[in-house]
Design a protein around this motif. Structure first.
Motif, mmCIF file in Angstrom:
data_model
loop_
_atom_site.group_PDB
_atom_site.id
_atom_site.type_symbol
_atom_site.label_atom_id
_atom_site.label_comp_id
_atom_site.label_asym_id
_atom_site.label_seq_id
_atom_site.Cartn_x
_atom_site.Cartn_y
_atom_site.Cartn_z
ATOM 1 N N ALA A 17 0.639 -1.222 -0.102
ATOM 2 C CA ALA A 17 0.092 0.199 0.085
ATOM 3 C C ALA A 17 0.997 1.245 -0.030
ATOM 4 N N TYR A 18 2.049 1.185 0.765
ATOM 5 C CA TYR A 18 2.901 2.249 0.893
ATOM 6 C C TYR A 18 3.423 2.688 -0.512
ATOM 7 N N GLN A 19 3.877 1.719 -1.121
ATOM 8 C CA GLN A 19 4.452 1.707 -2.595
ATOM 9 C C GLN A 19 3.539 2.212 -3.664
ATOM 10 N N LEU A 78 20.286 -1.491 1.971
ATOM 11 C CA LEU A 78 19.822 -2.035 3.163
ATOM 12 C C LEU A 78 18.579 -2.039 3.428
ATOM 13 N N ASP A 79 17.739 -2.707 3.908
ATOM 14 C CA ASP A 79 16.541 -2.606 4.454
ATOM 15 C C ASP A 79 16.143 -3.809 5.364
ATOM 16 N N LEU A 80 15.265 -3.610 6.500
ATOM 17 C CA LEU A 80 14.972 -4.552 7.307
ATOM 18 C C LEU A 80 13.957 -5.344 6.905
ATOM 19 N N ALA A 83 9.476 -7.588 2.320
ATOM 20 C CA ALA A 83 8.630 -6.889 1.246
ATOM 21 C C ALA A 83 9.252 -5.641 0.638
ATOM 22 N N GLN A 84 9.741 -4.838 1.240
ATOM 23 C CA GLN A 84 10.264 -3.499 0.742
ATOM 24 C C GLN A 84 11.309 -3.756 -0.181
ATOM 25 N N LEU A 85 12.266 -5.057 0.252
ATOM 26 C CA LEU A 85 13.422 -5.293 -0.528
ATOM 27 C C LEU A 85 12.890 -5.884 -1.951
ATOM 28 N N ALA A 103 19.609 -4.679 9.873
ATOM 29 C CA ALA A 103 19.280 -3.505 10.544
ATOM 30 C C ALA A 103 20.204 -2.456 10.654
ATOM 31 N N ALA A 104 19.480 -1.211 10.671
ATOM 32 C CA ALA A 104 20.611 -0.175 10.906
ATOM 33 C C ALA A 104 21.413 -0.072 12.258
ATOM 34 N N GLU A 105 20.690 -0.917 13.153
ATOM 35 C CA GLU A 105 21.137 -1.131 14.543
ATOM 36 C C GLU A 105 22.672 -1.728 14.688
ATOM 37 N N LEU A 106 22.558 -2.951 13.561
ATOM 38 C CA LEU A 106 23.645 -3.778 13.677
ATOM 39 C C LEU A 106 24.127 -4.036 12.127
ATOM 40 N N CYS A 119 20.469 8.260 4.280
ATOM 41 C CA CYS A 119 19.098 7.724 4.111
ATOM 42 C C CYS A 119 17.873 8.628 4.031
ATOM 43 N N ASP A 120 16.878 8.651 3.648
ATOM 44 C CA ASP A 120 15.687 9.647 3.397
ATOM 45 C C ASP A 120 14.681 9.121 4.240
ATOM 46 N N HIS A 121 14.696 9.389 5.642
ATOM 47 C CA HIS A 121 13.433 9.049 6.244
ATOM 48 C C HIS A 121 13.822 7.421 6.490
ATOM 49 N N GLY A 122 14.869 7.070 6.411
ATOM 50 C CA GLY A 122 15.191 5.290 6.436
ATOM 51 C C GLY A 122 15.515 4.892 7.682
ATOM 52 N N SER A 125 15.548 7.057 11.087
ATOM 53 C CA SER A 125 14.350 7.560 11.837
ATOM 54 C C SER A 125 13.744 6.247 12.232
ATOM 55 N N TRP A 126 14.166 4.980 11.908
ATOM 56 C CA TRP A 126 13.405 3.796 12.345
ATOM 57 C C TRP A 126 14.504 2.810 13.311
ATOM 58 N N ALA A 127 15.354 3.534 13.556
ATOM 59 C CA ALA A 127 16.324 2.534 14.426
ATOM 60 C C ALA A 127 16.762 3.584 15.417
#
Ligand SMILES: C[S@@+](CC[C@H](N)C(=O)[O-])C[C@H]1O[C@@H](n2cnc3c(N)ncnc32)[C@H](O)[C@@H]1O
Length: 246
Positions: A17-19, A78-80, A83-85, A103-106, A119-122, A125-127
């Motif tokens: 739905a986002y895409q 890179l993405d968590l 589905a986005q990948l 994950a951006a965390e690791l 990143c642009d809101h990547g 923003s989410w880690a």
């Protein structure tokens, strides 16, 4: 690290739905920043990437990554979210680039691997920034840049959760932003301006600029309602940090 499972589930759930809703705006032309699709040609945040090793943290469907790959960068997206990948893989064009689930965390990369992490809101923003910023700094080579765009504390503090829009009234405590509850148990992150400066400097990065994109009146926000409609012409809705590793 605690938000990884919920955020992965969330992005897998909403990816299609986002895409469908946002790709026509954010994928329309190369190098568009943020909620108002402000051209990088105007902000000059990213610079020439030809021949550079570039990591996009939270690449989504790769609207940015595929543009930079076409410009001659050696890009990793890179993405968590798988589905986005998958959306990024479907949208891949002639200039192909690798996609990595992580994950951006690791970050699953060696130290000093990239000339540019962005990143642009990547991922930033989410880690949790206190984990993601040092990871980004670690994988940058000396002289490499970390550039990222995220929602501003102004926008978050003025966001009315009930009306689901940014207004001219303060609705959240600035000092209490930290974690922001998103739909379906997902979490995004925000720091105060001072918190961002402390976190970036604490990771050994030099802050070169803080660009506050200012859309022209009448530029639509593709993501959020605002009251007034030209809210971001009066107050900064986003902040674009430009940093480098000395
Ligand atoms: C708003 S999108 C950003 C992508 C693209 N710039 C866009 O605007 O659509 C946020 C992306 O961050 C990814 N993401 C969420 N948490 C992440 C994490 N901890 N590490 C890396 N990526 C993450 C999501 O899966 C999603 O694809």
């Amino acid at each position: 690290m605690d938000s990884i499972p919920a955020n992965r589930k969330f992005w897998n759930r909403i990816s299609r739905a986002y895409q469908h809703e946002h790709d026509p705006q954010i994928g329309a032309t190369p190098r568009l920043w943020g909620m108002y699709a402000v051209p990088d040609a105007r902000l000059r945040a990213l610079g020439d990437v030809t021949g550079k090793r570039v990591l996009e943290l939270g690449c989504g469907a790769g609207q940015w990554s595929r543009s930079l790959a076409a410009e001659g960068a050696t890009v990793v997206g890179l993405d968590l979210s798988e589905a986005q990948l998958a959306a990024a893989a479907r949208a891949m064009r002639a200039a192909r680039y690798p996609l990595v689930q992580g994950a951006a965390e690791l970050l699953p990369f060696a130290d000093d691997s990239f000339d540019l992490v962005f990143c642009d809101h990547g991922g930033l923003s989410w880690a949790p920034p206190h984990l993601a910023v040092p990871q980004a700094a670690r994988v940058l080579r000396r002289g490499g840049r970390l550039v990222f765009n995220t929602t501003s504390p102004w926008f978050e503090a003025c966001y009315d959760e009930d009306a689901r829009r940014a207004t001219t009234t303060l609705h959240q405590d600035y000092f209490g932003l930290n974690t922001i509850a998103e739909d379906h148990g997902a979490v995004s992150y925000q720091l105060t301006y001072g918190g961002w400066i402390k976190t970036l400097r604490g990771a050994g990065l030099i802050i070169d600029d803080l660009i506050e994109p200012r859309p022209e009146p009448g530029t639509p926000n593709g993501y959020n309602e605002t009251d007034p409609p030209d809210w971001a012409h009066h107050w900064p809705a986003e902040m674009l940090w430009i940093t480098h590793k000395p």
